[in-house]
Design a protein around this motif. Structure first.
Motif, short mmCIF file in Angstrom:
data_model
loop_
_atom_site.label_atom_id
_atom_site.label_comp_id
_atom_site.label_asym_id
_atom_site.label_seq_id
_atom_site.Cartn_x
_atom_site.Cartn_y
_atom_site.Cartn_z
N THR A 133 -5.28 -9.46 9.93
CA THR A 133 -5.79 -10.82 9.71
C THR A 133 -4.94 -11.59 8.71
N GLY A 134 -3.98 -10.91 8.09
CA GLY A 134 -3.16 -11.54 7.06
C GLY A 134 -3.69 -11.36 5.66
N ALA A 135 -4.82 -10.64 5.53
CA ALA A 135 -5.40 -10.41 4.20
C ALA A 135 -4.55 -9.40 3.43
N PHE A 136 -4.42 -9.61 2.11
CA PHE A 136 -3.64 -8.70 1.28
C PHE A 136 -4.23 -7.30 1.32
N LEU A 137 -3.35 -6.30 1.27
CA LEU A 137 -3.78 -4.90 1.22
C LEU A 137 -3.38 -4.30 -0.12
N ALA A 138 -4.34 -4.17 -1.02
CA ALA A 138 -4.07 -3.53 -2.30
C ALA A 138 -4.12 -2.02 -2.12
N GLY A 139 -3.28 -1.32 -2.85
CA GLY A 139 -3.29 0.14 -2.82
C GLY A 139 -2.64 0.76 -1.60
N ALA A 140 -1.89 -0.03 -0.82
CA ALA A 140 -1.16 0.53 0.32
C ALA A 140 0.01 1.38 -0.19
N ASN A 238 -6.75 5.48 -13.07
CA ASN A 238 -5.46 5.55 -13.78
C ASN A 238 -5.10 6.97 -14.18
N CYS A 239 -5.35 7.89 -13.28
CA CYS A 239 -5.06 9.30 -13.54
C CYS A 239 -3.95 9.75 -12.58
N ASN A 240 -3.01 10.56 -13.08
CA ASN A 240 -1.95 11.12 -12.24
C ASN A 240 -2.49 12.32 -11.48
N VAL A 241 -2.19 12.37 -10.19
CA VAL A 241 -2.60 13.49 -9.35
C VAL A 241 -1.36 14.10 -8.72
N LEU A 266 0.62 10.75 -7.55
CA LEU A 266 -0.33 9.80 -6.99
C LEU A 266 -1.16 9.25 -8.15
N HIS A 267 -1.69 8.05 -8.00
CA HIS A 267 -2.43 7.42 -9.09
C HIS A 267 -3.80 6.97 -8.57
N THR A 268 -4.83 7.35 -9.27
CA THR A 268 -6.17 6.96 -8.83
C THR A 268 -6.42 5.49 -9.12
N GLN A 271 -11.67 3.08 -8.26
CA GLN A 271 -12.76 3.92 -7.75
C GLN A 271 -12.47 5.41 -7.93
N GLY A 272 -11.39 5.72 -8.63
CA GLY A 272 -11.03 7.12 -8.86
C GLY A 272 -10.41 7.79 -7.65
N LYS A 273 -9.91 6.99 -6.68
CA LYS A 273 -9.42 7.55 -5.43
C LYS A 273 -7.90 7.41 -5.31
#
Length: 322
Positions: A133-140, A238-241, A266-268, A271-273
């Motif tokens: 739809t053109g909406a921004f994707l954060a966390g991609a 903000n935790c390193n995984v 990886l960085h949470t 939502q901790g994900k």
């Protein structure tokens, strides 16, 4: 391209700079690639004045004050001038120039001199990740490859660079070796995995900008989603995984560097994900670590990832003090 000199002209070249006018301005920076879309004051910064037609050197320079204000005196309205400036910040080069044609200057005229990321003397790729739809994707998750085969095979362990898009869907990588690159991006959509690909070629100078659109992946994939929570079941952001397929490397609770991890940290998110796509089926080991002031956050887990599945693991972390 006009090169703006930072060599001051000799006294015999200056003319008298005895014109009747004063030319003022305010210097600002507007980062279109990674800023928050606001104009920021810049100081201290040197602002240069030259004759527009003369690229052998500048006439004079001044330092902007704490409010970003600057002023040149002795301006002759019958001459053409250029005001310019440049700066480096956090690995990015910014520049700006403003031309004043003959008879265009009014006494005590004040203008804005806005610095933008420069297309000279640096290169890079700027992607905006969006959905259908053109909406921004954060966390991609965006991966760059120098091999098309590795990109097409979704071999994320062979990437040359990886980052997650910010709140505006942006990712930026500066100063890559010139050549052709292949991109692959994934993101978690609503009840589906999104993915997209792209290709771009970089020269020694120039920042490429493009939109990377992600759609339904249409295929199942082996991927892992880790969800970090504390003793109160609150998400830990903000935790390193770090992810391992070697138990011996994983089984070092004192290591906080992720040595031996099969992917970059990886960085949470809030939502901790965090998510890692395209994993071969097998047994994996996770270790999480973060330091917030004097507090340490640690957690670990092991599990199997099956074929054509998304494995979701909730990992409990403990917060300790020295």
């Amino acid at each position: 391209m006009v090169l703006l000199s930072c060599v001051k002209k000799g006294a015999e070249d200056l003319g008298d700079l005895g014109g009747p006018f004063t030319l003022s301005g305010k210097v600002l920076v507007y980062d279109t690639l990674r800023g928050n879309y606001t104009y920021q004051q810049v100081h201290p910064l040197t602002i240069y004045l030259k004759y527009t037609s003369d690229n052998t050197g500048y006439l004079t320079s001044v330092n902007a004050d704490a409010a970003g204000q600057y002023s040149f005196q002795g301006i002759d309205p019958a001459k053409a001038y250029t005001v310019y400036a440049a700066m480096d910040s956090s690995g990015m080069h910014y520049s700006a120039s403003k031309d004043y044609p003959v008879s265009s200057i009014h006494d005590r005229q004040s203008d804005s001199l806005v610095l933008y990321p420069s297309q000279d003397n640096q290169n890079g790729i700027f992607y905006r990740t969006v959905d259908s739809t053109g909406a921004f994707l954060a966390g991609a998750n965006v991966y760059l490859f120098t091999s098309k085969a590795s990109r097409d095979n979704r071999d994320t362990l062979s990437n040359v660079w990886h980052a997650q898009s910010d709140a505006f869907g942006r990712v930026l990588k500066m100063n890559l070796a010139p050549g052709t690159y292949y991109s692959y991006a994934t993101a978690a959509g609503k009840n589906q995995l999104l993915s997209g690909t792209g290709t771009f070629t970089l020269e020694a100078a120039g920042i490429k900008s493009d939109v990377l659109q992600l759609g339904n992946a249409n295929v199942k994939t082996n991927s892992l989603q880790v969800y970090l929570v504390d003793m109160d079941q609150s998400p830990v952001a903000n935790c390193n995984v770090y992810l391992y397929n070697n138990k011996a490397l994983w089984n070092n609770p004192d290591d906080s560097t992720g040595a031996g991890s099969i992917v970059p940290a990886l960085h949470t998110d809030a939502q901790g994900k965090c998510r890692q796509p395209d994993l071969p089926a097998g047994t994996y080991y996770v270790r999480a670590f973060a330091r917030f002031g004097t507090l340490s956050v640690r957690g670990s887990d092991s599990f199997g990832v099956g074929g054509d599945t998304v494995t979701v693991r909730k990992v409990l972390v403990k917060i300790t003090t020295p």
